[in-house]
Design an enzyme around this catalytic site. Sequence first.
Site, short mmCIF file in Angstrom:
data_model
loop_
_atom_site.label_atom_id
_atom_site.label_comp_id
_atom_site.label_asym_id
_atom_site.label_seq_id
_atom_site.Cartn_x
_atom_site.Cartn_y
_atom_site.Cartn_z
N HIS A 1 3.24 6.05 -2.31
CA HIS A 1 4.42 6.91 -2.28
C HIS A 1 5.40 6.64 -3.41
O HIS A 1 6.19 7.52 -3.76
CB HIS A 1 5.13 6.78 -0.94
CG HIS A 1 4.26 7.15 0.22
ND1 HIS A 1 3.81 8.43 0.44
CD2 HIS A 1 3.73 6.40 1.22
CE1 HIS A 1 3.05 8.46 1.51
NE2 HIS A 1 2.99 7.23 2.01
N ARG B 1 0.83 -1.20 0.00
CA ARG B 1 0.00 0.00 0.00
C ARG B 1 0.87 1.25 0.00
O ARG B 1 0.65 2.18 -0.76
CB ARG B 1 -0.93 -0.02 1.22
CG ARG B 1 -1.68 1.27 1.45
CD ARG B 1 -1.22 1.88 2.78
NE ARG B 1 -1.94 3.10 3.05
CZ ARG B 1 -1.34 4.27 3.26
NH1 ARG B 1 -0.05 4.39 3.23
NH2 ARG B 1 -2.04 5.34 3.51
#
Length: 112
Positions: free
Chosen positions: A81, A76
């Site tokens: 990111h 995730r």
Amino acid sequence: MDIEIKAWLYDILSSIMEIDSFFTDIPKEYSSYRNDIRTRRAVERNIEIIGEALSRIMAKDTTIEITNSRKIVDTRNRIIHGYDSVSDEIVWGIVINHLPILQKEVQELSGE
């Protein structure tokens, strides 16, 4: 069980069911997944939700054990990111290998 944890478990199950629904009209094969940008993005979004829910559960109750939860949370984080380095193969591996196990464990935890 804490009401927030129940809600997060529900979110995980809902996201897994949504991912499965993407393969109602197309084969559940890597090539189908890889060749459809909308399906890839939708799967990634649901893995983000699953990872965030798992992260919250892990922070709230350290006694709850879910297989590969740390790896799913890490994925995730990578999607959010490090969006430019997301591996379609790894995401697909999660869909095929880890989500069925996660679904069973979450169903057992939530009493479904």
